[in-house]
Design an enzyme around this catalytic site. Structure first.
Site, PDB file in Angstrom:
ATOM      1  N   GLY A 163      -8.260  -7.502   4.482  1.00  0.00           N
ATOM      2  CA  GLY A 163      -9.314  -7.505   5.507  1.00  0.00           C
ATOM      3  C   GLY A 163      -8.459  -8.435   6.629  1.00  0.00           C
ATOM      4  O   GLY A 163      -9.117  -8.345   7.718  1.00  0.00           O
ATOM      5  N   LYS A 190       0.897  -1.238  -0.053  1.00  0.00           N
ATOM      6  CA  LYS A 190       0.125   0.183   0.070  1.00  0.00           C
ATOM      7  C   LYS A 190       0.972   1.267   0.023  1.00  0.00           C
ATOM      8  O   LYS A 190       0.595   2.087  -0.560  1.00  0.00           O
ATOM      9  CB  LYS A 190      -0.840  -0.120   1.117  1.00  0.00           C
ATOM     10  N   ARG A 209       0.611 -48.009  -9.881  1.00  0.00           N
ATOM     11  CA  ARG A 209       0.659 -48.928  -8.491  1.00  0.00           C
ATOM     12  C   ARG A 209       0.072 -50.369  -8.875  1.00  0.00           C
ATOM     13  O   ARG A 209      -1.503 -50.393  -8.817  1.00  0.00           O
ATOM     14  CB  ARG A 209       0.042 -48.126  -7.323  1.00  0.00           C
ATOM     15  N   GLU A 261      13.421 -44.714  -1.425  1.00  0.00           N
ATOM     16  CA  GLU A 261      12.318 -44.289  -0.368  1.00  0.00           C
ATOM     17  C   GLU A 261      12.770 -44.349   1.149  1.00  0.00           C
ATOM     18  O   GLU A 261      11.784 -44.365   1.967  1.00  0.00           O
ATOM     19  CB  GLU A 261      10.852 -44.829  -0.717  1.00  0.00           C
ATOM     20  N   HIS A 315      -4.311 -42.026   3.139  1.00  0.00           N
ATOM     21  CA  HIS A 315      -4.558 -42.824   1.791  1.00  0.00           C
ATOM     22  C   HIS A 315      -5.850 -42.332   1.026  1.00  0.00           C
ATOM     23  O   HIS A 315      -5.938 -42.015  -0.307  1.00  0.00           O
ATOM     24  CB  HIS A 315      -5.016 -44.337   2.376  1.00  0.00           C
ATOM     25  N   ARG A 365      -3.638  -1.795  -5.898  1.00  0.00           N
ATOM     26  CA  ARG A 365      -2.593  -3.058  -5.863  1.00  0.00           C
ATOM     27  C   ARG A 365      -2.977  -3.926  -6.947  1.00  0.00           C
ATOM     28  O   ARG A 365      -4.081  -3.892  -7.712  1.00  0.00           O
ATOM     29  CB  ARG A 365      -3.091  -3.608  -4.529  1.00  0.00           C
ATOM     30  N   ARG A 373      -3.815   2.858   8.640  1.00  0.00           N
ATOM     31  CA  ARG A 373      -3.896   1.684   7.876  1.00  0.00           C
ATOM     32  C   ARG A 373      -2.633   0.877   7.726  1.00  0.00           C
ATOM     33  O   ARG A 373      -1.512   1.269   7.552  1.00  0.00           O
ATOM     34  CB  ARG A 373      -4.455   2.058   6.406  1.00  0.00           C
ATOM     35  N   SER A 381      13.544 -43.601  -8.995  1.00  0.00           N
ATOM     36  CA  SER A 381      12.206 -42.927  -8.660  1.00  0.00           C
ATOM     37  C   SER A 381      12.315 -42.511  -7.263  1.00  0.00           C
ATOM     38  O   SER A 381      12.018 -43.692  -6.470  1.00  0.00           O
ATOM     39  CB  SER A 381      11.240 -43.557  -9.206  1.00  0.00           C
ATOM     40  N   GLY A 407      10.383 -41.983  -3.942  1.00  0.00           N
ATOM     41  CA  GLY A 407       9.338 -41.851  -3.229  1.00  0.00           C
ATOM     42  C   GLY A 407       9.107 -40.957  -2.191  1.00  0.00           C
ATOM     43  O   GLY A 407       9.383 -41.515  -0.898  1.00  0.00           O
ATOM     44  N   THR A 408       8.790 -39.796  -2.057  1.00  0.00           N
ATOM     45  CA  THR A 408       9.189 -39.003  -1.135  1.00  0.00           C
ATOM     46  C   THR A 408       8.050 -38.930  -0.192  1.00  0.00           C
ATOM     47  O   THR A 408       7.969 -38.327   0.908  1.00  0.00           O
ATOM     48  CB  THR A 408       9.192 -37.469  -1.855  1.00  0.00           C
ATOM     49  N   ASN A 409       6.954 -39.851  -0.144  1.00  0.00           N
ATOM     50  CA  ASN A 409       5.951 -40.066   0.776  1.00  0.00           C
ATOM     51  C   ASN A 409       6.664 -40.781   1.882  1.00  0.00           C
ATOM     52  O   ASN A 409       6.673 -40.400   2.906  1.00  0.00           O
ATOM     53  CB  ASN A 409       4.665 -40.749   0.182  1.00  0.00           C
ATOM     54  N   ASP A 410       7.105 -42.003   1.457  1.00  0.00           N
ATOM     55  CA  ASP A 410       7.788 -43.007   2.377  1.00  0.00           C
ATOM     56  C   ASP A 410       8.992 -42.431   3.137  1.00  0.00           C
ATOM     57  O   ASP A 410       9.460 -42.637   4.015  1.00  0.00           O
ATOM     58  CB  ASP A 410       7.930 -44.453   1.940  1.00  0.00           C
ATOM     59  N   MET A 441      -5.881  -7.066   8.642  1.00  0.00           N
ATOM     60  CA  MET A 441      -5.083  -6.429   9.554  1.00  0.00           C
ATOM     61  C   MET A 441      -6.178  -5.152   9.697  1.00  0.00           C
ATOM     62  O   MET A 441      -7.174  -5.100   9.152  1.00  0.00           O
ATOM     63  CB  MET A 441      -3.858  -5.918   9.433  1.00  0.00           C
ATOM     64  N   CYS A 494       8.120 -39.614  -7.486  1.00  0.00           N
ATOM     65  CA  CYS A 494       6.737 -39.961  -7.724  1.00  0.00           C
ATOM     66  C   CYS A 494       5.962 -40.021  -6.536  1.00  0.00           C
ATOM     67  O   CYS A 494       4.675 -40.578  -6.533  1.00  0.00           O
ATOM     68  CB  CYS A 494       6.822 -41.457  -8.338  1.00  0.00           C
ATOM     69  N   ARG A 548       5.343 -50.176 -10.723  1.00  0.00           N
ATOM     70  CA  ARG A 548       5.991 -50.533  -9.408  1.00  0.00           C
ATOM     71  C   ARG A 548       5.606 -51.850  -9.046  1.00  0.00           C
ATOM     72  O   ARG A 548       4.260 -52.369  -9.264  1.00  0.00           O
ATOM     73  CB  ARG A 548       5.579 -49.341  -8.511  1.00  0.00           C
ATOM     74  N   TYR A 562      12.324 -35.606 -14.376  1.00  0.00           N
ATOM     75  CA  TYR A 562      10.781 -35.951 -14.443  1.00  0.00           C
ATOM     76  C   TYR A 562      10.342 -35.627 -12.930  1.00  0.00           C
ATOM     77  O   TYR A 562      11.020 -36.067 -11.815  1.00  0.00           O
ATOM     78  CB  TYR A 562      10.134 -36.622 -15.139  1.00  0.00           C
TER      79      TYR A 562
END
Length: 885
Positions: free
Chosen positions: A105, A26, A572, A756, A465, A349, A96, A775, A777-780, A107, A842, A628, A862
């Site tokens: 809205g 602002k 899967r 993983e 899941h 803005r 302000r 690959s 496996g970033t979840n595990d 602050m 993945c 997999r 990828y």
């Protein structure tokens, strides 16, 4: 000494638009508008550095600030020809907030500051309008008492409503000067009665009280929540703007309004907005009075537009909005006030907009020559595309919200409540729309989830899941809804307030907000326009990171390809096993007493698996497909109820007791760290042999009969040690080469693994000797790196984010310092051993924008994500290139 205050007024400004980090959005834009000659009331901005110092020093201001504010206030007084606190010719100001990122809205604001029982006389003399003066005074007391003194705003609002009732009027504007003067007295008495101290009369005390309140509002709950939801760091702080008041409530030649240089909902190149005659700014947004349209084109004819009521001011505003859009080269959100026929600009803005509008505006601005294609790509946030790819609730429809959970999978859905996956499937076959409600879902619910319009779970996080599978299906899902208590026995759930929702009742879910609503709320279907295609063409010309999909069925593969997927990064195979026609054969295989028994059952499954792969390969013709091999622990496929066990015992020709004993023997205390993934392949090699055979037979058949060009990628999960992969790789090669020889064709194939587990990342140089691709496996990998269960951590991880222990939920956005370090290490070690090894990701992070940018910077080839997130990942990958500088 440091400079903490920056002046603007009369065409001169010490700041500029590029100083938004210091002056806030602002303040920077007020300075910019002043510099380019627009009519902006004079004022000054206290920098974000003041905010930081304020919190670093126990809410004490830095030395010298008081003098600097006094000096700049004097400059405003000279320019405006009025004096702050003067009885005869008083200057009133607004106070302000203004952070570097827009937080509309969130602050606090105080208007008409400087009024007291003496200066009110000067305002009456200046305006010759007692009604206006006392209207401004009562507004000031209401706002100051609430914002600065912490008084419940309803207490004074009630007095206002009582006064209107006594006078028999509906609108504030219908009260007389005497009515408003009386209200001022009533307000002051109520403030002293409730707070035990009088309303402050000293303008300097008022000013510093308001300044402290606005700085203080940076840490109010709604601001904290907004920052968390929009990834705005608390360390940025807010600036505070003190500005000479101009008044839209002095009579019928006065007005105030808010407008957008283009329609923020549709993107249409039409000036769009609302205004009110004889009003102040908060009246427009508060909804107390019905605002009027800015122009005839934007109204329905029921109320006169500003174009008709104030044609001269409208013409001036049109020129200003056009110049602002050309100057900033983006759609602007502007605020203005008209005082006695003179137009003043109070804010500009970058306007917030829907995904549809963002795309249309960006593409049209390229066509208009305002911006480049690269700038257009950066104008659209990857997260916004979620709005575009899923149905959303009609924003004008009524809704009754009964509970709120996590917005696990975007979109909107309505249907009858069912509590069982089988019932969901049956209902769908009968043509009924249902919402599947579960305490939590398991892989065995997959058919019911597929059949349902949406999924609601009482437990589970954003990567539970239910969340993961729903996103993959493009299904609306609200998970972790702790507001409800599910009773399968009663086929009902309870919601806050004692509400009981039973089987057959209709619910609506909003997967974008996590809201659960009673009854059916109409939805609006997404529309992918020609502008979307144009934007994505530019995106694909910029990005280097490829984008694949996680898909388990031909239908998922087809959807993903239509969204621009460049192959499958994760198929899967276990999800295929839960089909009603297959599950009995799978259970036979698991519960067989010896290898021969397992092989008999596997011969039943082989043609089914082959059929799946044929369908997927056809949809992904000429694109890579990574499959997999079986990953989850075997107990997930087993019968759970006595009836299911008895049925299977009959099919297998064994006693129920014997089968129950076998089921019990497979129980694991911690199955996610137990007998799963490649460990199953080591113990039961015939399972993986069957799957490899099915993959290669499907590939060879399509190469031989249909001339396909296929390179299947066979992925072995949960490898921790290179020797595991070495054994299973040799098994896979043996089976694959036998199939190729039998078909008499030439088919290349790759064998790789999921990284993983931390040990796999740490020893990736060794594992790469046996892998053609990695690959991640970033979840595990996140679970095992943090020692967290993604299904259980939703109970406490939000608190970690709120307390800033973690910047974000690590299951939502990749943790760059821990999990990310393991990914980088795995990449570097893998390429050191094998420079041409293919690297991808993945996990669910593959579709999260900041994680996609991380993957680009880490050098991956990828990312792979659920079908409906493919366009999001494509756009994020383009952003990654453009943000390299």
């Amino acid at each position: 000494m440091a400079k903490y205050v920056y002046f603007f007024g009369d065409g001169q400004a010490e700041g500029a638009s590029e100083m938004r980090n210091l002056l806030g959005g602002k303040g920077a834009n007020l300075a910019e508008m002043t510099s380019i000659g627009l009519p902006v009331p004079a004022g000054f901005t206290m920098t974000t550095e003041v905010c930081s110092a304020y919190y670093d020093n126990n809410r004490q201001y830095p030395e010298g600030l008081t003098d600097e504010v006094a000096e700049h206030l004097l400059r405003v007084e000279k320019l405006m020809g009025k004096t702050f606190g003067d009885r005869d010719n008083p200057l009133l100001v607004s106070v302000r907030s203004g952070g570097r990122a827009s937080m509309p809205g969130m602050m606090d604001t105080v208007l008409n500051l400087g009024l007291n029982d003496e200066t009110i006389q000067g305002i009456i003399a200046q305006s010759n309008d007692p009604r206006f003066a006392y209207d401004s005074y009562r507004r000031f007391i209401q706002m100051y008492a609430n914002v600065v003194m912490g008084m419940n705003g309803d207490l004074l609002e009630d007095l206002l409503e009582e006064m209107k009732d006594e006078r028999g009027v509906e609108l504030d504007t219908e009260l007389s000067a005497d009515d408003l003067k009386k209200l001022v007295g009533l307000f002051k008495s109520r403030v002293k009665e409730v707070l035990g101290s009088p309303f402050p009369e000293d303008p300097q005390e008022q000013l510093w009280g308001a300044i402290s309140a606005v700085f203080g509002s940076w840490m109010n709950p709604r601001a904290i929540t907004y920052r968390r939801l929009n990834n705005i760091p608390a360390s940025w702080g807010t600036a505070v703007n003190v500005q000479a008041m101009v008044f839209g409530n002095m009579g019928d030649d006065c007005a105030t309004g808010v407008a957008f240089t283009r329609n923020p909902s549709t993107g249409e190149n039409l000036f769009f907005g609302e205004f009110l005659v004889n009003a102040q700014g908060e009246d427009v947004v508060a909804g107390i009075r019905t605002p009027q349209p800015i122009n005839k084109a934007g109204g329905d004819g029921s109320l006169p537009s500003m174009e008709e009521v104030m044609p001269e001011s409208y013409a001036q505003l049109m020129k200003i909005q056009q110049s602002l859009e050309k100057h900033y080269r983006d759609m602007q959100d502007i605020e203005f006030t008209i005082e006695k026929g003179i137009l003043y600009m109070l804010q500009t803005r970058t306007g917030k907009r829907t995904a549809k509008a963002a795309i249309q505006i960006a593409v049209e601005m390229v066509n208009e020559g305002l911006i480049t294609e690269k700038e257009a790509v950066l104008r659209v946030s990857p997260d916004q595309l979620d709005q575009l790819l899923h149905p959303s609730l009609d924003p004008n429809a009524a809704r009754e919200v009964i509970a709120k959970g996590l917005p696990a999978s975007p979109g909107a859905a309505s249907g009858e409540v069912v509590f069982c996956a089988n019932e969901a499937e049956t209902a769908a076959r009968d043509g009924r729309k249902v919402i599947l409600v579960r305490i939590e879902t398991s892989p065995e619910d997959i058919h019911g989830m597929h059949a349902a319009e949406g999924i609601l779970t009482a437990r589970g996080g954003m990567t539970s899941h239910a969340a993961v599978v729903a996103r993959g299906m493009g299904k609306c899902c609200v998970s972790g809804c702790g507001d409800i208590r599910v009773s399968y026995a009663d086929e009902s759930f309870s919601a806050p307030g004692g509400l009981i929702v039973k089987k057959g009742d209709v619910l609506t879910l909003d997967g974008s907000t996590g809201e659960v609503m009673l009854g059916e709320v109409p939805t609006v279907q997404p529309e992918l326009t020609g502008e979307f295609s144009a934007l994505m063409t530019w995106v694909d010309g910029i990005r280097r990171l490829r984008v694949r999909t996680n898909a388990d069925t031909p239908q998922d593969s087809k959807v993903a390809r239509e969204f621009g997927a460049e192959g499958i990064g994760l198929c899967r195979t276990e999800h295929m096993f839960f089909d009603a026609e297959r599950i009995m054969a799978v259970r036979e295989m698991i519960l067989a007493e010896d290898r021969k028994g397992r092989e008999i059952a596997l011969t039943k499954i082989l043609p089914m698996q082959k059929s799946d792969f044929l369908g997927i390969f056809r949809e992904m013709k000429d694109l890579p497909v990574t499959i997999r091999l079986l990953d989850p622990p075997l107990h997930e496929f087993l019968p759970q109820t006595a009836a299911e066990i008895a049925e299977l015992a009959g099919v297998m020709g064994v006693s129920t007791a014997a089968l129950q004993s076998t089921v019990d023997s497979l129980h694991e205390t911690n199955p996610m760290l137990g007998h799963r993934g490649c460990r199953l392949g080591i113990s039961y090699p015939e399972i993986y042999d069957m799957q490899v055979q099915a993959i290669m037979e499907a590939a060879c058949e399509l190469v031989k009969n249909d001339g396909f060009s296929i390179i299947p990628e066979i992925m072995i999960p949960l490898v921790a040690h290179v020797k595991e992969l070495a054994i299973l790789r040799q098994n896979a090669i043996r089976v694959a080469d036998e199939v190729i020889a039998r078909y008499g064709v030439k088919v290349e194939y790759l064998i790789g693994t999921m990284i993983e587990l931390p040990r796999a990342a740490l020893t990736a140089d060794e594992i790469a000797t046996e892998a053609d691709f990695f690959s991640f496996g970033t979840n595990d990998l996140t679970q095992t790196c943090f020692g967290l269960s993604r299904d259980d951590s939703g109970k406490f991880l939000p608190g970690y984010v709120e307390q800033e222990i973690l910047a974000t939920d690590p299951f939502v956005a990749i943790d760059p310092d821990g999990v990310g370090l393991l990914v980088k290490m795995g990449c570097e070690k893998g390429r050191k051993t094998k420079p041409d090894i293919k690297l991808g990701i993945c996990g669910e992070h593959g579709g999260e924008p900041s994680s996609v940018i991380f993957c680009h910077n880490a050098g991956l080839d990828y990312v792979s994500c659920s079908p409906f997130r493919v366009p999001i990942a494509r756009l994020a990958a383009a952003h990654a290139v453009l943000l390299e500088g």
